[in-house]
Design a protein around this motif. Structure first.
Motif, PDB file in Angstrom:
ATOM      1  N   UNK A  25       9.130 -14.409   3.301  1.00 33.75           N
ATOM      2  CA  UNK A  25       8.961 -13.353   3.449  1.00 33.75           C
ATOM      3  C   UNK A  25       9.269 -13.019   5.150  1.00 33.75           C
ATOM      4  N   UNK A  26       9.955 -11.873   5.364  1.00 31.94           N
ATOM      5  CA  UNK A  26      10.528 -11.730   6.528  1.00 31.94           C
ATOM      6  C   UNK A  26      10.198 -10.310   7.126  1.00 31.94           C
ATOM      7  N   UNK A  27       9.265 -10.227   8.041  1.00 35.61           N
ATOM      8  CA  UNK A  27       9.051  -8.744   8.715  1.00 35.61           C
ATOM      9  C   UNK A  27       9.697  -8.996  10.179  1.00 35.61           C
ATOM     10  N   UNK A  28      10.208  -7.680  10.441  1.00 31.33           N
ATOM     11  CA  UNK A  28      10.866  -7.588  11.488  1.00 31.33           C
ATOM     12  C   UNK A  28      11.400  -6.270  12.017  1.00 31.33           C
ATOM     13  N   UNK A  29      12.177  -6.241  13.195  1.00 30.26           N
ATOM     14  CA  UNK A  29      12.378  -4.937  13.608  1.00 30.26           C
ATOM     15  C   UNK A  29      13.896  -5.092  14.210  1.00 30.26           C
ATOM     16  N   UNK A  30      14.665  -4.104  13.696  1.00 30.79           N
ATOM     17  CA  UNK A  30      15.974  -4.164  14.231  1.00 30.79           C
ATOM     18  C   UNK A  30      16.317  -2.705  15.059  1.00 30.79           C
ATOM     19  N   UNK A  31      16.676  -3.028  16.163  1.00 31.15           N
ATOM     20  CA  UNK A  31      17.077  -1.948  17.152  1.00 31.15           C
ATOM     21  C   UNK A  31      18.477  -1.577  17.473  1.00 31.15           C
ATOM     22  N   UNK A  32      19.209  -0.539  17.286  1.00 33.36           N
ATOM     23  CA  UNK A  32      20.322  -0.118  17.893  1.00 33.36           C
ATOM     24  C   UNK A  32      20.462   0.884  18.929  1.00 33.36           C
ATOM     25  N   UNK A  33      21.006   0.753  19.842  1.00 31.31           N
ATOM     26  CA  UNK A  33      21.296   1.890  20.899  1.00 31.31           C
ATOM     27  C   UNK A  33      22.598   1.917  21.474  1.00 31.31           C
ATOM     28  N   UNK A  43      26.621  -0.648  24.177  1.00 31.78           N
ATOM     29  CA  UNK A  43      26.010  -0.795  22.734  1.00 31.78           C
ATOM     30  C   UNK A  43      25.119  -1.858  22.737  1.00 31.78           C
ATOM     31  N   UNK A  44      23.850  -1.628  22.353  1.00 29.14           N
ATOM     32  CA  UNK A  44      22.743  -2.826  22.326  1.00 29.14           C
ATOM     33  C   UNK A  44      22.324  -2.906  20.657  1.00 29.14           C
ATOM     34  N   UNK A  45      22.350  -4.183  20.219  1.00 30.27           N
ATOM     35  CA  UNK A  45      21.799  -4.577  18.967  1.00 30.27           C
ATOM     36  C   UNK A  45      20.855  -5.416  19.142  1.00 30.27           C
ATOM     37  N   UNK A  46      19.628  -5.238  18.385  1.00 30.44           N
ATOM     38  CA  UNK A  46      18.644  -6.605  18.537  1.00 30.44           C
ATOM     39  C   UNK A  46      18.030  -6.684  17.407  1.00 30.44           C
ATOM     40  N   UNK A  47      17.719  -7.802  16.952  1.00 31.42           N
ATOM     41  CA  UNK A  47      16.867  -8.165  15.762  1.00 31.42           C
ATOM     42  C   UNK A  47      15.806  -9.066  16.342  1.00 31.42           C
ATOM     43  N   UNK A  48      14.705  -8.749  15.873  1.00 30.20           N
ATOM     44  CA  UNK A  48      13.165  -9.476  15.998  1.00 30.20           C
ATOM     45  C   UNK A  48      12.696  -9.398  14.842  1.00 30.20           C
ATOM     46  N   UNK A  49      12.547 -10.942  14.270  1.00 34.49           N
ATOM     47  CA  UNK A  49      12.014 -11.087  12.892  1.00 34.49           C
ATOM     48  C   UNK A  49      11.101 -12.420  12.812  1.00 34.49           C
TER      49      UNK A  49
END
Length: 176
Positions: A25-33, A43-49
């Motif tokens: 099970x993988x819950x997370x948040x991916x952001x791109x700006x 450009x910023x990409x981030x993944x917190x999972x």
């Protein structure tokens, strides 16, 4: 996201094959700006999972709620670039890969690492000339470790898959 019946197979001491199946099970948040400020862009990409095993136990092991192996909880890229002229651009890229585990039991840590890249490009009509340098500081970062890790401690010598060392390349691109 939930993934069921992921196969894990390692070759361990003496050439013995060890296979297991797991649910993750993988819950997370991916952001791109993306920010554009005249000639400067970022450009910023981030993944917190939080990738965790579920219903993963058997004869002599219980890995429920352990972090899934080889998957970091945190990862990000920051890539600024600057247009010196309409045709000349420079960029830098900073990537961070968080720590992860080599094994399902979460006993063998693969340390987090950072990578710096940079480059320059020049466009002349429909031709682009580029020079790119990757892993500028020759960081040693491990993406996965030896399947025969049992009995070894953090800091011991193991076989592992590393990222590519420092490199540079030149390219010519023709758009048509």
């Amino acid at each position: 996201m939930k993934l069921n019946n992921i196969a894990y197979q390692d070759i361990v001491a003496g050439g013995v094959s060890e296979g297991k199946f797991a649910n993750v099970k993988n819950y997370g948040l991916e952001l791109e700006a993306l920010g554009r400020f005249d000639q400067f862009h970022i450009n910023v990409n981030a993944t917190l999972q939080d990738p965790k095993y579920s219903d993963f136990k058997g004869n002599g092991f219980n890995y429920d709620n352990n972090q899934a192996r080889r998957i970091p909880k945190f990862y990000f890229i920051v890539r600024p670039d600057y247009n010196i002229t309409k045709d000349l651009n420079v960029y830098m890229k900073y990537s961070h890969f968080g720590k992860k585990f080599n094994d399902e039991g979460n006993t063998f840590v693969l340390a987090g690492f950072n990578v710096f890249d940079a480059g320059v490009s020049y466009k002349m009509n429909n031709i682009r000339f580029g020079i790119d340098a990757t892993n500028i500081f020759n960081t040693i970062g491990l993406t996965e470790g030896d399947g025969d890790w049992k009995g070894k401690n953090n800091g011991d010598v193991v076989f592992a898959r590393s990222i590519v060392g420092a490199a540079a390349r030149a390219s010519i691109t023709l758009d048509f």
